[in-house]
Write an enzyme that holds these catalytic residues in place. Sequence first.
Site: not given
Lengths: 168, 133
Positions: A33-35
């Site tokens: 998610d990051h990223f």
Amino acid sequence: MRWIWIDKFLEFQPGKSARVVKNLSSAEDFFADHFPGYPVMPGSLILEGLAQTGGILVGEVNNFREKVVLAKIPRATFHRDALAGEQLIYDVEVLHMRPEGASVQGKVTSDGALVAEAEIFFAHLDQARSKQLFGDQNFVFTGELKRVLGLATMLRERAEGQPETPPT
Amino acid sequence: MPSQEEIYSKVSATLVEALNVDEEDIKPTSTLQGDLGAESIDFLDIVFRLEREFAIKIPRGELFPESIFQGDPEFVQNGRVTNKGLNELRERMPFADLGAFEKNPDISAISDLFTVEMITKYVQGKLGQPSKN
């Protein structure tokens, strides 16, 4: 998820300094998610790794009897992103050490290039009060953190051909 | 020995670092807690920085004698500092300006004694002492 943000001690000078390695594997959950498409190590987790290194350095002085808690980060500077696949080196030095608390200076590099710097301040929880609140158990050094240092000791003894102390 | 202005300017710089405040917000009369937002943990940070900045040793409780009135009814009665307590303050904190506090020694106002000027005077006193090393 295991809350351990350092992989291995490379050096440990009791009460003075420590050098730690943190490998950024693409398999780390947070990179999803990051990223997406740009896997960058969150700065907060870099700080956590520096704080864990510093916390062990400070805690070891009193043989991990004292509850060492992160009290504040007066200063933190991030110079560039650290991406999946990089190997970070955390160098942490003790600036001050007193019965009430301690402060350390941390520096993060990757292949010699500066990634981040921070000053971290630790408080020693008042023994009497923390005993009332938490009992005898030291919730800071519960094992996982100490085991990293224990592993480093064992590997050093193995390299030096000494009898090995198994990590506790 | 550095002049009072030099000490004050270094003390200000120390507080900018420790409390993350702007230098223009710092005045000699600024109180650490009320005006500059210091919390309890900041006091130890300030002590560390002053030690480093001025190459002095600050024993626990000397600059910020936080335990001075803890649990001693001789020093505090009905929320007010007694005469004996005021004497103790004068002795322990000769570097603090007790003028306003003596007129209305309400214990809740005690944190107002901790000002930028107080730290400057404390450091000045420390630097004037012969080294014990």
